[in-house]
Design an enzyme around this catalytic site. Structure first.
Site, short mmCIF file in Angstrom:
data_model
loop_
_atom_site.label_atom_id
_atom_site.label_comp_id
_atom_site.label_asym_id
_atom_site.label_seq_id
_atom_site.Cartn_x
_atom_site.Cartn_y
_atom_site.Cartn_z
N THR A 120 -13.31 112.02 22.79
CA THR A 120 -14.40 112.11 21.83
C THR A 120 -15.47 111.06 22.12
OG1 THR A 120 -14.90 111.69 19.50
CG2 THR A 120 -12.94 110.63 20.33
N ASP A 121 -16.69 111.35 21.68
CA ASP A 121 -17.78 110.35 21.80
C ASP A 121 -17.56 109.16 20.88
OD1 ASP A 121 -18.26 111.67 19.40
OD2 ASP A 121 -20.36 112.14 19.84
N GLU A 122 -16.65 109.31 19.90
CA GLU A 122 -16.46 108.22 18.93
C GLU A 122 -15.87 106.96 19.56
OE1 GLU A 122 -14.60 109.11 15.31
OE2 GLU A 122 -15.62 111.02 15.10
N TYR A 147 -8.78 106.42 13.90
CA TYR A 147 -8.79 107.61 14.78
C TYR A 147 -9.46 107.27 16.11
CZ TYR A 147 -10.78 111.80 16.92
OH TYR A 147 -11.16 112.77 17.83
N LYS A 151 -7.96 107.13 20.01
CA LYS A 151 -8.49 107.96 21.10
C LYS A 151 -8.96 107.05 22.25
CE LYS A 151 -8.91 111.83 21.44
NZ LYS A 151 -7.99 112.90 21.90
P1 NAD Z 1 -7.37 119.80 15.38
O1 NAD Z 1 -6.96 118.78 14.39
O2 NAD Z 1 -8.08 121.03 14.90
O3 NAD Z 1 -6.10 120.30 16.22
C1 NAD Z 1 -5.14 119.40 16.71
C2 NAD Z 1 -3.90 120.21 17.08
O4 NAD Z 1 -2.95 119.26 17.63
C3 NAD Z 1 -3.24 120.91 15.91
O5 NAD Z 1 -2.92 122.23 16.24
C4 NAD Z 1 -1.98 120.09 15.65
O6 NAD Z 1 -0.90 120.84 15.12
C5 NAD Z 1 -1.68 119.55 17.04
N1 NAD Z 1 -0.89 118.31 17.00
C6 NAD Z 1 -1.09 117.23 16.20
N2 NAD Z 1 -0.15 116.29 16.45
C7 NAD Z 1 0.65 116.78 17.44
C8 NAD Z 1 1.79 116.28 18.15
N3 NAD Z 1 2.31 115.08 17.84
N4 NAD Z 1 2.32 117.05 19.12
C9 NAD Z 1 1.82 118.28 19.41
N5 NAD Z 1 0.76 118.81 18.76
C10 NAD Z 1 0.17 118.07 17.79
O7 NAD Z 1 -8.25 119.03 16.46
P2 NAD Z 1 -9.51 119.53 17.29
O8 NAD Z 1 -10.73 119.30 16.50
O9 NAD Z 1 -9.22 120.85 17.87
O10 NAD Z 1 -9.51 118.43 18.45
C11 NAD Z 1 -8.75 118.65 19.65
C12 NAD Z 1 -8.95 117.47 20.58
O11 NAD Z 1 -10.34 117.35 20.88
C13 NAD Z 1 -8.52 116.13 19.99
O12 NAD Z 1 -7.94 115.38 21.03
C14 NAD Z 1 -9.83 115.50 19.54
O13 NAD Z 1 -9.75 114.10 19.59
C15 NAD Z 1 -10.79 116.04 20.58
N6 NAD Z 1 -12.19 116.17 20.15
C16 NAD Z 1 -12.50 116.83 18.99
C17 NAD Z 1 -13.83 116.99 18.65
C18 NAD Z 1 -14.24 117.73 17.39
O14 NAD Z 1 -15.41 117.70 17.03
N7 NAD Z 1 -13.35 118.43 16.73
C19 NAD Z 1 -14.84 116.46 19.47
C20 NAD Z 1 -14.47 115.78 20.64
C21 NAD Z 1 -13.14 115.65 20.97
O1 DAU Z 2 -17.77 113.09 17.38
C1 DAU Z 2 -16.60 113.80 17.65
C2 DAU Z 2 -15.69 113.76 16.45
O2 DAU Z 2 -16.27 114.63 15.48
C3 DAU Z 2 -14.26 114.19 16.76
O3 DAU Z 2 -13.69 113.26 17.64
C4 DAU Z 2 -13.42 114.29 15.49
O4 DAU Z 2 -12.14 114.79 15.79
C5 DAU Z 2 -14.12 115.23 14.53
O5 DAU Z 2 -13.41 115.28 13.30
C6 DAU Z 2 -15.56 114.75 14.28
O6 DAU Z 2 -15.54 113.48 13.57
P1 DAU Z 2 -16.54 113.19 12.34
O7 DAU Z 2 -15.95 112.14 11.50
O8 DAU Z 2 -17.93 113.01 12.84
O9 DAU Z 2 -16.49 114.64 11.61
P2 DAU Z 2 -16.37 115.10 10.08
O10 DAU Z 2 -16.45 116.59 10.10
O11 DAU Z 2 -15.23 114.48 9.39
O12 DAU Z 2 -17.70 114.51 9.44
C7 DAU Z 2 -18.99 114.78 9.98
C8 DAU Z 2 -20.00 113.99 9.18
O13 DAU Z 2 -20.10 114.52 7.85
C9 DAU Z 2 -19.64 112.52 9.02
O14 DAU Z 2 -20.84 111.75 9.05
C10 DAU Z 2 -19.02 112.46 7.61
C11 DAU Z 2 -19.78 113.52 6.87
N1 DAU Z 2 -19.08 114.24 5.78
C12 DAU Z 2 -17.82 114.71 6.03
C13 DAU Z 2 -17.16 115.45 5.07
C14 DAU Z 2 -15.77 115.99 5.33
C15 DAU Z 2 -19.72 114.48 4.56
O15 DAU Z 2 -20.88 114.05 4.33
N2 DAU Z 2 -19.07 115.21 3.61
C16 DAU Z 2 -17.81 115.72 3.81
O16 DAU Z 2 -17.28 116.40 2.90
#
Ligand code: NAD
Ligand code: DAU
Length: 331
Positions: A120-122, A147, A151
């Site tokens: 992630t970019d975080e 989180y 990562k």
């Molecule tokens: P998600 O939470 O939707 O899915 C995560 C999956 O991992 C789930 O199906 C869960 O059951 C599984 N999981 C959790 N713990 C586990 C364990 N101990 N063993 C096996 N499986 C397990 O997450 P996502 O949004 O699809 O993110 C996937 C990956 O991409 C993560 O590594 C996250 O850090 C990264 N990522 C997400 C975003 C985003 O915006 N969602 C952006 C950049 C990177």
């Molecule tokens: O940048 C990549 C990341 O993006 C991933 O690594 C994470 O897995 C993914 O969850 C996401 O993280 P964020 O914390 O940015 O996403 P989230 O959807 O939780 O929140 C997006 C923005 O919206 C953040 O600034 C918080 C805000 N927010 C979130 C929720 C749930 C609100 O204002 N209201 C809400 O109800």
């Protein structure tokens, strides 16, 4: 190719399964997923029997060893992924994201398999709103939340295994994904399903925080570009120039769903809330020829709203529990 997808029942992992079946039908796919609250078998239903689902944990060494031995390439998505959960209960983030990635690295090292680690970019922390810089492959790590710290730890483990043990691994750091099959705890699907259920959207703080949105299929196209053309040991930023502040995203959701512009509530801010993420994806565009296809956020968001409207059975059973958890946090 035998492809092992960890976390394949979550947002990005389930979408990569569907993307792969559409674009690389010769692949045989195995999903390893613990089916936590974030995993859904329904997200893989459209794949039918073209995918083998193994329910188990990424930090289980015997299981991971067996599955890695039987695969050619591993794409590692499995993680605890939600910042708010990491603030209320950090331990599962350390176990899954750090110990789990370590467990996978040891299996990949032993069996000499190719690994792509999805991050992630975080891990880079945040930017000021007016900072002309964006995150690049050379930006120093500076994570803010439990989180993002776990990562960052997982990325550093991969880097160490590449250098010390010559593991054949790549890493990508992507910005915020949106699209179908995203858990409704996350910002965009939470607001869409709020409106569909007659609740107002919930904006943390003043809503000035900026996220750099990318459609999940664009992310997965980039992952495939790295699998096929990435440099061994290479790092790649993935982003689609999609910066929007949270207030603007809620306004667009309200407009697209036919609600008044002020029909939302301000709620408690997230502790340590990162202000802005922004990605410079010049390297992957230049070296691997990847370009995003969903370049109009409005259109991608409208399609995502339509998906949640058409798939209420996928999310409705989760809604009351998610909102009850947020209510306890004043969010
Ligand atoms: P998600 O939470 O939707 O899915 C995560 C999956 O991992 C789930 O199906 C869960 O059951 C599984 N999981 C959790 N713990 C586990 C364990 N101990 N063993 C096996 N499986 C397990 O997450 P996502 O949004 O699809 O993110 C996937 C990956 O991409 C993560 O590594 C996250 O850090 C990264 N990522 C997400 C975003 C985003 O915006 N969602 C952006 C950049 C990177
Ligand atoms: O940048 C990549 C990341 O993006 C991933 O690594 C994470 O897995 C993914 O969850 C996401 O993280 P964020 O914390 O940015 O996403 P989230 O959807 O939780 O929140 C997006 C923005 O919206 C953040 O600034 C918080 C805000 N927010 C979130 C929720 C749930 C609100 O204002 N209201 C809400 O109800």
């Amino acid at each position: 190719m035998n492809l092992l997808v960890t976390g394949g029942a979550g947002l990005i992992g389930s979408n990569v399964v569907h993307y792969t079946l559409r674009h690389r039908p010769q692949c045989r796919i195995t999903v390893l997923d613990a089916m936590t609250y974030a995993g859904s078998q329904a997200s893989l239903a459209a794949a039918g029997n073209r995918v083998e689902l193994v329910v188990g944990r990424i930090e289980d060494p015997a299981l991971v060893d067996r599955l890695v031995a039987a695969s050619d390439v591993v794409v590692h998505f499995a993680a605890e992924s939600h910042n708010d959960n990491s603030i209320s209960n950090p331990l599962p983030f350390v176990t899954t994201n750090v110990v789990g990635t370590f467990t996978l690295l040891e299996a990949v090292r032993k069996h000499k398999k190719r690994l792509h680690h999805v991050s992630t970019d975080e891990v880079f922390g945040d930017l000021e709103l007016d900072d002309p810089e964006r995150f690049r492959e050379t930006t120093p790590y500076n994570p803010s939340s439990p989180y993002s710290a776990t990562k960052a730890g997982s990325d550093l483990l991969v880097k160490a295994w590449v250098r010390t043990f010559k593991v054949n691994a790549t890493i990508s750091n992507c910005s915020n994904n949106y699209g179908p099959y995203q858990h409704i705890e996350k910002f965009i699907p939470r607001q869409i399903t709020n409106v569909l259920g007659g609740r107002k959207p919930r904006l943390y703080g003043e809503g000035k925080n900026v996220r750099d949105w990318i459609h999940v299929d664009d992310h997965n196209a980039a992952v495939w570009a790295i699998l096929e053309r990435g440099q061994p040991g290479g790092y790649y930023m993935i982003g689609a120039d999609g910066e929007q502040n949270n207030k603007a995203v809620i306004s667009l959701i309200l407009e697209l769903m036919g609600k008044p512009a002020d029909w939302y509530d301000h709620v408690n801010d997230r502790p340590g809330h990162d202000l802005r993420y922004a990605i410079d994806a010049a390297k992957i565009r230049r070296e691997l020829g990847w370009t995003p296809r969903y370049t109009t956020f409005r259109d991608g968001l409208a399609a995502t709203i339509a998906w949640y409207r058409d798939n209420t059975a996928w999310w409705q059973p989760l809604k009351e529990a998610v909102e009850a958890k947020y209510a306890k946090q004043g969010q």
